[in-house]
Design a protein around this motif. Structure first.
Motif, PDB file in Angstrom:
ATOM      1  N   PRO A  56       0.834  -1.223   0.000  1.00  0.00           N
ATOM      2  CA  PRO A  56       0.000   0.000   0.000  1.00  0.00           C
ATOM      3  C   PRO A  56       0.859   1.260   0.000  1.00  0.00           C
ATOM      4  CG  PRO A  56      -0.804  -1.585   1.616  1.00  0.00           C
ATOM      5  CD  PRO A  56       0.512  -2.111   1.127  1.00  0.00           C
ATOM      6  N   LYS A  57       0.425   2.278  -0.728  1.00  0.00           N
ATOM      7  CA  LYS A  57       1.202   3.519  -0.876  1.00  0.00           C
ATOM      8  C   LYS A  57       0.619   4.652  -0.023  1.00  0.00           C
ATOM      9  CE  LYS A  57       3.537   1.432  -4.176  1.00  0.00           C
ATOM     10  NZ  LYS A  57       2.765   0.204  -4.269  1.00  0.00           N
ATOM     11  N   TYR A  58       0.245   4.332   1.218  1.00  0.00           N
ATOM     12  CA  TYR A  58      -0.350   5.349   2.083  1.00  0.00           C
ATOM     13  C   TYR A  58       0.688   6.329   2.612  1.00  0.00           C
ATOM     14  CZ  TYR A  58      -4.076   1.865   2.060  1.00  0.00           C
ATOM     15  OH  TYR A  58      -5.029   0.971   1.663  1.00  0.00           O
ATOM     16  N   LYS A  59       1.932   5.877   2.788  1.00  0.00           N
ATOM     17  CA  LYS A  59       2.972   6.710   3.372  1.00  0.00           C
ATOM     18  C   LYS A  59       3.959   7.170   2.292  1.00  0.00           C
ATOM     19  CE  LYS A  59       2.662   4.472   7.904  1.00  0.00           C
ATOM     20  NZ  LYS A  59       3.394   3.741   8.973  1.00  0.00           N
ATOM     21  N   LEU A  60       4.809   8.134   2.664  1.00  0.00           N
ATOM     22  CA  LEU A  60       5.734   8.742   1.712  1.00  0.00           C
ATOM     23  C   LEU A  60       6.810   7.770   1.259  1.00  0.00           C
ATOM     24  CD1 LEU A  60       6.732  11.241   0.185  1.00  0.00           C
ATOM     25  CD2 LEU A  60       8.042  11.868   2.230  1.00  0.00           C
ATOM     26  N   LEU A  61       7.406   7.006   2.208  1.00  0.00           N
ATOM     27  CA  LEU A  61       8.512   6.109   1.864  1.00  0.00           C
ATOM     28  C   LEU A  61       8.123   5.077   0.807  1.00  0.00           C
ATOM     29  CD1 LEU A  61      11.415   5.206   2.290  1.00  0.00           C
ATOM     30  CD2 LEU A  61      10.622   3.797   4.221  1.00  0.00           C
ATOM     31  N   PRO A  62       6.977   4.385   0.961  1.00  0.00           N
ATOM     32  CA  PRO A  62       6.596   3.430  -0.096  1.00  0.00           C
ATOM     33  C   PRO A  62       6.434   4.090  -1.456  1.00  0.00           C
ATOM     34  CG  PRO A  62       5.324   3.025   1.886  1.00  0.00           C
ATOM     35  CD  PRO A  62       6.064   4.303   2.105  1.00  0.00           C
ATOM     36  N   ARG A  63       5.946   5.328  -1.483  1.00  0.00           N
ATOM     37  CA  ARG A  63       5.783   6.027  -2.765  1.00  0.00           C
ATOM     38  C   ARG A  63       7.133   6.352  -3.393  1.00  0.00           C
ATOM     39  NH1 ARG A  63       1.450   8.792  -0.041  1.00  0.00           N
ATOM     40  NH2 ARG A  63       2.726  10.673   0.229  1.00  0.00           N
ATOM     41  N   ILE A  64       8.102   6.770  -2.550  1.00  0.00           N
ATOM     42  CA  ILE A  64       9.447   7.067  -3.058  1.00  0.00           C
ATOM     43  C   ILE A  64      10.104   5.793  -3.598  1.00  0.00           C
ATOM     44  CG2 ILE A  64      11.775   7.800  -2.413  1.00  0.00           C
ATOM     45  CD1 ILE A  64      10.493   9.690  -0.383  1.00  0.00           C
ATOM     46  N   LEU A  65      10.001   4.696  -2.822  1.00  0.00           N
ATOM     47  CA  LEU A  65      10.583   3.423  -3.250  1.00  0.00           C
ATOM     48  C   LEU A  65       9.929   2.924  -4.529  1.00  0.00           C
ATOM     49  CD1 LEU A  65      10.917   1.552   0.185  1.00  0.00           C
ATOM     50  CD2 LEU A  65      12.762   2.522  -1.202  1.00  0.00           C
ATOM     51  N   ASN A  66       8.624   3.111  -4.631  1.00  0.00           N
ATOM     52  CA  ASN A  66       7.907   2.684  -5.830  1.00  0.00           C
ATOM     53  C   ASN A  66       8.375   3.465  -7.058  1.00  0.00           C
ATOM     54  OD1 ASN A  66       5.601   1.164  -7.112  1.00  0.00           O
ATOM     55  ND2 ASN A  66       4.933   3.262  -7.513  1.00  0.00           N
ATOM     56  N   GLY A  67       8.626   4.769  -6.868  1.00  0.00           N
ATOM     57  CA  GLY A  67       9.122   5.582  -7.973  1.00  0.00           C
ATOM     58  C   GLY A  67      10.514   5.137  -8.415  1.00  0.00           C
ATOM     59  N   PHE A  68      11.373   4.831  -7.437  1.00  0.00           N
ATOM     60  CA  PHE A  68      12.720   4.344  -7.756  1.00  0.00           C
ATOM     61  C   PHE A  68      12.652   3.022  -8.501  1.00  0.00           C
ATOM     62  CE2 PHE A  68      16.340   1.637  -6.608  1.00  0.00           C
ATOM     63  CZ  PHE A  68      17.393   2.403  -7.101  1.00  0.00           C
ATOM     64  N   CYS A  69      11.801   2.109  -8.020  1.00  0.00           N
ATOM     65  CA  CYS A  69      11.672   0.790  -8.662  1.00  0.00           C
ATOM     66  C   CYS A  69      11.120   0.914 -10.079  1.00  0.00           C
ATOM     67  CB  CYS A  69      10.770  -0.114  -7.814  1.00  0.00           C
ATOM     68  SG  CYS A  69      11.509  -0.604  -6.241  1.00  0.00           S
ATOM     69  N   SER A  70      10.163   1.822 -10.261  1.00  0.00           N
ATOM     70  CA  SER A  70       9.593   2.035 -11.595  1.00  0.00           C
ATOM     71  C   SER A  70      10.665   2.544 -12.564  1.00  0.00           C
ATOM     72  CB  SER A  70       8.434   3.035 -11.525  1.00  0.00           C
ATOM     73  OG  SER A  70       7.394   2.538 -10.709  1.00  0.00           O
ATOM     74  N   PHE A  71      11.512   3.454 -12.072  1.00  0.00           N
ATOM     75  CA  PHE A  71      12.605   3.981 -12.902  1.00  0.00           C
ATOM     76  C   PHE A  71      13.599   2.870 -13.247  1.00  0.00           C
ATOM     77  CE2 PHE A  71      16.948   5.686 -13.143  1.00  0.00           C
ATOM     78  CZ  PHE A  71      16.807   6.515 -14.241  1.00  0.00           C
ATOM     79  N   TYR A  72      13.918   2.036 -12.258  1.00  0.00           N
ATOM     80  CA  TYR A  72      14.850   0.919 -12.458  1.00  0.00           C
ATOM     81  C   TYR A  72      14.330  -0.021 -13.550  1.00  0.00           C
ATOM     82  CZ  TYR A  72      17.484  -3.340 -11.361  1.00  0.00           C
ATOM     83  OH  TYR A  72      18.258  -4.465 -11.442  1.00  0.00           O
ATOM     84  N   VAL A  73      13.079  -0.393 -13.443  1.00  0.00           N
ATOM     85  CA  VAL A  73      12.479  -1.307 -14.429  1.00  0.00           C
ATOM     86  C   VAL A  73      12.471  -0.655 -15.809  1.00  0.00           C
ATOM     87  CG1 VAL A  73      10.357  -2.491 -15.111  1.00  0.00           C
ATOM     88  CG2 VAL A  73      11.105  -2.543 -12.714  1.00  0.00           C
ATOM     89  N   TRP A  74      12.097   0.604 -15.870  1.00  0.00           N
ATOM     90  CA  TRP A  74      12.063   1.322 -17.144  1.00  0.00           C
ATOM     91  C   TRP A  74      13.449   1.382 -17.779  1.00  0.00           C
ATOM     92  CZ3 TRP A  74      14.646   6.062 -17.979  1.00  0.00           C
ATOM     93  CH2 TRP A  74      14.408   6.642 -19.235  1.00  0.00           C
ATOM     94  N   LEU A  75      14.472   1.648 -16.956  1.00  0.00           N
ATOM     95  CA  LEU A  75      15.836   1.787 -17.465  1.00  0.00           C
ATOM     96  C   LEU A  75      16.358   0.485 -18.050  1.00  0.00           C
ATOM     97  CD1 LEU A  75      18.418   3.551 -17.694  1.00  0.00           C
ATOM     98  CD2 LEU A  75      19.056   2.699 -15.420  1.00  0.00           C
ATOM     99  N   PHE A  76      16.216  -0.612 -17.310  1.00  0.00           N
ATOM    100  CA  PHE A  76      16.805  -1.877 -17.758  1.00  0.00           C
ATOM    101  C   PHE A  76      15.966  -2.585 -18.824  1.00  0.00           C
ATOM    102  CE2 PHE A  76      19.425  -1.303 -14.018  1.00  0.00           C
ATOM    103  CZ  PHE A  76      20.644  -1.788 -14.436  1.00  0.00           C
TER     104      PHE A  76
END
Length: 236
Positions: A56-76
């Motif tokens: 769940p993306k209720y808090k700030l940290l999960p949203r930040i981590l999700n953005g980083f992971c999305s960028f990682y997947v997009w890059l590779f």
């Protein structure tokens, strides 16, 4: 046919008499090391990313981590494997002043690349698990992380086993690009045999046959694992 026979005799002489098989065995070993290590690293990274993507993306940290992971997947997923190898070996390593062999670099890059693909595979696997499994784990006092890693993820892996097998097969075949960073794989081994007499027909045909045999063996092993898992599910 006689011409092909001469080509085969020439290949066989180099393969046996001049110990071309030593290079082939080295290439086969490196191919296995890179593919297996890449799959293990990819499975670890992909599982972590998949968990981050489904929490769940209720808090700030999960949203930040999700953005980083999305960028990682997009890059590779958005760049070819060979480009990633070249950048890592010829750009990043010199900048960081780190010495690594071509095989070591290939293991890391293959793992990072595989992690991006496995994350999407694992995410679909996690989402295919009944939501009641998570609710049941939480209801008996287990944390989200414990429930995910001990209950949900093992079931997800069962669901995605055939797809993981296909990813492993893809890694095996993609090792043919590691020659760009000086690593010896099956392609390099057979290419060197061909350059001895400038006859590439038989070496390349034998190389293709070896790849086909490897893929058949992996496919059979995956089917055996699926059958055993299905039998264990029926017992439970």
């Amino acid at each position: 046919m006689g011409s092909f026979g001469q080509k085969f005799d020439s290949f066989w002489e180099i393969f046996i008499k001049y110990k071309g098989y030593v290079k082939v065995l080295e290439g086969l070993k490196n191919t296995a090391i890179i593919a297996i290590t890449g799959l293990i690293i990819g499975l670890f990274i992909g599982t972590l990313i998949a968990i981050v993507r489904v929490i769940p993306k209720y808090k700030l940290l999960p949203r930040i981590l999700n953005g980083f992971c999305s960028f990682y997947v997009w890059l590779f997923r958005g760049t070819p494997m060979v480009v990633q190898l070249l950048i890592f070996y010829y750009v990043l390593l010199p900048l960081m002043e780190i010495n690594m062999t071509g095989v070591q670099v290939a293991c890391i890059v293959f793992g990072l690349n595989s992690g991006a693909y496995i994350s999407e595979i694992m995410r679909s696997g996690i989402q295919s698990v009944d939501h009641g499994q998570m609710e049941g784990g939480r209801s008996v006092g287990l944390s989200f992380a414990t429930t995910m890693t001990h209950i949900v993820v093992p079931q997800a892996i069962k669901n995605i086993l055939p797809t993981l097998g296909n990813e492993f097969i893809s890694l095996i075949k993609e090792t043919s690009v590691v020659s760009f960073v000086g690593a010896t794989d099956l392609y390099v081994a057979f290419n060197k045999i061909g350059t001895n007499n400038y006859e590439f027909m038989v070496p390349y045909l034998v190389m293709a046959l070896i790849y086909l045999v490897i893929v058949i063996i992996i496919s059979l092993l995956i089917k055996l694992m699926e059958r055993r898992l299905k039998k264990s599910d029926r017992r439970n």
